[in-house]
Enzyme design. Structure first.
Site, mmCIF file in Angstrom:
data_model
loop_
_atom_site.group_PDB
_atom_site.id
_atom_site.type_symbol
_atom_site.label_atom_id
_atom_site.label_comp_id
_atom_site.label_asym_id
_atom_site.label_seq_id
_atom_site.Cartn_x
_atom_site.Cartn_y
_atom_site.Cartn_z
ATOM 1 N N ASP A 82 84.779 46.536 46.889
ATOM 2 C CA ASP A 82 85.594 46.562 45.925
ATOM 3 C C ASP A 82 86.345 45.263 45.837
ATOM 4 O OD1 ASP A 82 86.926 47.703 43.794
ATOM 5 O OD2 ASP A 82 88.225 48.716 45.073
ATOM 6 N N LYS B 254 83.876 40.554 42.128
ATOM 7 C CA LYS B 254 82.720 41.452 41.617
ATOM 8 C C LYS B 254 81.449 40.479 41.740
ATOM 9 C CE LYS B 254 85.401 44.369 40.676
ATOM 10 N NZ LYS B 254 85.801 45.017 41.825
ATOM 11 N N ASP C 239 82.394 49.951 43.866
ATOM 12 C CA ASP C 239 83.349 50.414 42.814
ATOM 13 C C ASP C 239 83.174 49.278 41.655
ATOM 14 O OD1 ASP C 239 85.108 51.689 41.296
ATOM 15 O OD2 ASP C 239 87.049 50.618 42.121
ATOM 16 N N ASN C 240 83.564 49.787 40.297
ATOM 17 C CA ASN C 240 83.719 48.871 38.922
ATOM 18 C C ASN C 240 82.532 48.259 38.933
ATOM 19 O OD1 ASN C 240 86.652 47.926 40.819
ATOM 20 N ND2 ASN C 240 86.628 49.179 38.902
ATOM 21 N N GLU D 1 89.975 53.075 36.570
ATOM 22 C CA GLU D 1 91.137 53.634 37.171
ATOM 23 C C GLU D 1 92.529 53.662 36.241
ATOM 24 O OE1 GLU D 1 89.045 51.491 38.592
ATOM 25 O OE2 GLU D 1 90.044 49.960 39.612
#
Length: 264
Positions: free
Chosen positions: A191, A194, A219-220, A249
């Protein structure tokens, strides 16, 4: 004349307040990129300038004011309340956090690695579920974030379960065995930046830090998105991968977590 001017000022202030507090936040709820632009670039910079503090510092104060020292769940709840009702922040959040909880409980790791600590929210979520004697190492590149995260983790009473290390993941991953005596990680929560997802996953492989059955949870993967990483774990014969659909989120914009089991 002065009365008219005063009414114009009051009316303008009311319109601006409505735009800031309700209309724009409601408008960006369903578009992840607009949500990131509004919350992360515009609102955060404006509040930093007006309040003379940073968002992580304000989040820490909310934790200290609204949670119970030594109670990890109350720390999580205080951060969720702050992010939903005060200031949005890019934690994994409560909705995806429950997915993270489920994976941690399923894996029951004795060794876990987190890439990207930020303010320590996901660190607290993971550490509170770890079995006795387990080890969680979390890496954070930004020293200001790390300083806040250490205090959040300590406030939750989890400092003995967590080793927070400052520095770039690309430099620290190859040192894991030497620095911490880790043979491999049972769980890796990704996380951070990226554009580092794929590079760091492959670095973990190259350094022999993944065993058969090790789980990568990223995540993401939709917003902001990690297309190269997704293409790799979904098509590599070395992984069995599954997508958990959720939302960015504290918004209604699609996002999700990718769980990838290393097959060796």
């Amino acid at each position: 004349m002065w009365q008219d001017f005063l009414w114009v000022c009051v009316g303008g202030a009311a319109v601006l307040y409505a735009l800031y507090s309700w209309l724009i936040p409601a408008a960006v709820q369903y578009n992840g990129w607009w949500a990131l632009l509004w919350h992360d670039l515009i609102v955060e910079r404006m509040l930093d300038a007006l309040m003379g503090s940073t968002r992580p510092q304000r989040l820490l104060r909310a934790v200290q004011k609204n949670s119970t020292r030594g109670d990890p769940q109350s720390v999580i709840s205080a951060i969720d309340h702050f992010c939903r009702h005060k200031e949005w922040a890019m934690n994994v959040g409560d909705e995806k956090g429950s997915i993270l909880d489920g994976v941690v409980s399923e894996v029951n790791p004795s060794t876990a690695l987190e890439l990207g600590t930020y303010c320590g929210y996901s660190t607290v979520r993971i550490a509170r579920l770890l079995p006795p004697g387990s080890q969680l190492i979390t890496l954070e590149f930004n020293p200001a974030y790390a300083a806040v995260a250490k205090q959040v983790i300590a406030w939750a009473g989890l400092q003995d379960k967590v080793q927070l290390v400052e520095g770039p993941s690309g430099d620290l991953i190859p040192q894991m065995k030497e620095l911490f005596g880790v043979k491999s990680f049972d769980l890796v929560f990704i996380d951070h930046w990226k554009d580092r997802y794929l590079a760091d996953a492959q670095l973990l492989e190259e350094c022999g830090l993944l065993r058969k059955g090790s789980v990568l949870l990223a995540d993401n993967v939709i917003c902001p998105g990690t297309p190269e990483y997704l293409e790799y774990v979904r098509n590599s014969p070395r992984y069995e991968s599954r997508y958990f659909k959720s939302h960015l989120e504290y918004t209604q914009a699609e996002d999700g977590l990718e769980k990838s089991v290393f097959l060796g």
